[in-house]
Motif scaffolding. Structure first.
Motif, short mmCIF file in Angstrom:
data_model
loop_
_atom_site.label_atom_id
_atom_site.label_comp_id
_atom_site.label_asym_id
_atom_site.label_seq_id
_atom_site.Cartn_x
_atom_site.Cartn_y
_atom_site.Cartn_z
N MET A 249 28.19 -0.88 12.61
CA MET A 249 27.86 -2.23 12.92
C MET A 249 27.90 -2.46 14.44
SD MET A 249 29.41 -5.81 11.46
CE MET A 249 31.05 -5.65 12.09
N ALA A 250 28.91 -1.91 15.10
CA ALA A 250 29.02 -2.09 16.56
C ALA A 250 27.83 -1.47 17.28
CB ALA A 250 30.33 -1.50 17.07
N LEU A 251 27.38 -0.32 16.82
CA LEU A 251 26.23 0.33 17.46
C LEU A 251 24.95 -0.47 17.25
CD1 LEU A 251 26.88 4.11 16.77
CD2 LEU A 251 27.18 2.84 18.90
N LEU A 252 24.80 -1.07 16.08
CA LEU A 252 23.62 -1.92 15.85
C LEU A 252 23.66 -3.15 16.75
CD1 LEU A 252 23.29 -1.70 11.97
CD2 LEU A 252 21.82 -0.65 13.70
N GLN A 253 24.85 -3.71 16.96
CA GLN A 253 24.97 -4.85 17.87
C GLN A 253 24.67 -4.43 19.30
OE1 GLN A 253 28.95 -6.16 16.97
NE2 GLN A 253 28.23 -7.61 15.41
N LEU A 254 25.12 -3.24 19.69
CA LEU A 254 24.81 -2.73 21.03
C LEU A 254 23.31 -2.52 21.19
CD1 LEU A 254 25.74 -1.60 23.76
CD2 LEU A 254 25.99 0.63 22.64
N ALA A 255 22.68 -1.96 20.18
CA ALA A 255 21.23 -1.76 20.23
C ALA A 255 20.51 -3.10 20.33
CB ALA A 255 20.76 -1.00 18.99
N ASN A 256 20.99 -4.10 19.61
CA ASN A 256 20.38 -5.42 19.69
C ASN A 256 20.54 -6.02 21.08
OD1 ASN A 256 19.07 -7.69 18.39
ND2 ASN A 256 21.01 -8.74 18.65
N LEU A 257 21.68 -5.80 21.71
CA LEU A 257 21.91 -6.29 23.07
C LEU A 257 20.94 -5.63 24.05
CD1 LEU A 257 23.60 -7.98 25.06
CD2 LEU A 257 25.13 -6.02 25.24
N TYR A 258 20.74 -4.32 23.91
CA TYR A 258 19.79 -3.63 24.78
C TYR A 258 18.36 -4.12 24.54
CZ TYR A 258 23.43 -0.40 26.29
OH TYR A 258 24.56 0.12 26.84
N LEU A 259 18.04 -4.44 23.29
CA LEU A 259 16.74 -5.01 22.99
C LEU A 259 16.58 -6.36 23.69
CD1 LEU A 259 14.04 -4.96 21.48
CD2 LEU A 259 15.24 -6.01 19.54
N LEU A 260 17.63 -7.17 23.67
CA LEU A 260 17.60 -8.45 24.38
C LEU A 260 17.37 -8.25 25.87
CD1 LEU A 260 18.08 -11.55 24.63
CD2 LEU A 260 20.51 -10.99 24.87
N PHE A 261 18.08 -7.29 26.47
CA PHE A 261 17.88 -6.98 27.89
C PHE A 261 16.41 -6.65 28.15
CE2 PHE A 261 22.33 -5.41 29.43
CZ PHE A 261 22.86 -6.66 29.17
N ALA A 262 15.86 -5.77 27.33
CA ALA A 262 14.48 -5.32 27.53
C ALA A 262 13.50 -6.48 27.37
CB ALA A 262 14.14 -4.20 26.55
N LEU A 263 13.70 -7.31 26.36
CA LEU A 263 12.80 -8.45 26.16
C LEU A 263 12.92 -9.45 27.29
CD1 LEU A 263 13.17 -9.00 22.32
CD2 LEU A 263 11.18 -8.09 23.54
N ASN A 264 14.14 -9.74 27.74
CA ASN A 264 14.33 -10.63 28.88
C ASN A 264 13.60 -10.10 30.11
OD1 ASN A 264 15.77 -12.79 27.91
ND2 ASN A 264 17.74 -11.88 28.34
N GLU A 265 13.80 -8.83 30.39
CA GLU A 265 13.14 -8.23 31.55
C GLU A 265 11.63 -8.34 31.42
OE1 GLU A 265 15.28 -4.66 33.54
OE2 GLU A 265 15.73 -4.58 31.40
N HIS A 266 11.11 -8.00 30.25
CA HIS A 266 9.65 -8.03 30.06
C HIS A 266 9.08 -9.43 30.21
CE1 HIS A 266 5.64 -7.40 28.59
NE2 HIS A 266 5.86 -8.33 27.66
N PHE A 267 9.63 -10.38 29.46
CA PHE A 267 9.05 -11.72 29.45
C PHE A 267 9.23 -12.45 30.77
CE2 PHE A 267 9.62 -11.40 24.69
CZ PHE A 267 8.27 -11.22 24.44
N VAL A 268 10.40 -12.34 31.36
CA VAL A 268 10.63 -13.04 32.63
C VAL A 268 9.88 -12.37 33.76
CG1 VAL A 268 12.36 -13.70 34.34
CG2 VAL A 268 12.84 -14.02 31.92
N LEU A 269 10.03 -11.06 33.87
CA LEU A 269 9.45 -10.37 35.01
C LEU A 269 7.93 -10.28 34.93
CD1 LEU A 269 12.11 -7.60 35.63
CD2 LEU A 269 11.92 -9.87 36.65
N SER A 270 7.37 -10.25 33.74
CA SER A 270 5.91 -10.20 33.64
C SER A 270 5.28 -11.56 33.96
CB SER A 270 5.46 -9.72 32.26
OG SER A 270 5.82 -10.67 31.27
#
Length: 100
Positions: A1-22
């Motif tokens: 469960m903790a690893l899935l939450q970590l993966a979700n956090l990294y997905l959030l980072f990637a989406l934030n970077e993509h949407f804001v920076l693009s």
């Protein structure tokens, strides 16, 4: 469960970077977002200190969990540091350099 939450956090980072920076053309916006993510990277590494200092440099002993918790953070943080340091960025003129 903790690893899935970590993966979700990294997905959030990637989406934030993509949407804001693009959608942003301001280098200041890029710097502020990446600085915030860099602080989060260092915060993540601080939480790993409980595993002992060896976890930060004995990469030959890392298992999949350590690669996800430390190695992936090292990769992201190093890219953010490079951008914030201006590595690979061309400046159009001296005024733009001063704006940084």
């Amino acid at each position: 469960m903790a690893l899935l939450q970590l993966a979700n956090l990294y997905l959030l980072f990637a989406l934030n970077e993509h949407f804001v920076l693009s959608s942003a053309t301001s280098i200041t916006t890029w710097q502020k977002l990446l600085m915030g993510l860099l602080v989060a990277d260092f915060g993540r590494l601080v939480t790993m200190a409980l595993a002992g200092s060896d976890v930060f440099w004995k990469i030959w002993e890392w298992n999949a969990m350590m690669w996800g918790n430390v190695g992936f953070v090292y990769a992201g943080a190093s890219m953010r540091v490079c951008f914030l340091a201006g590595v690979g960025l061309k400046m159009a003129n001296d005024q733009e350099r001063k704006d940084r």
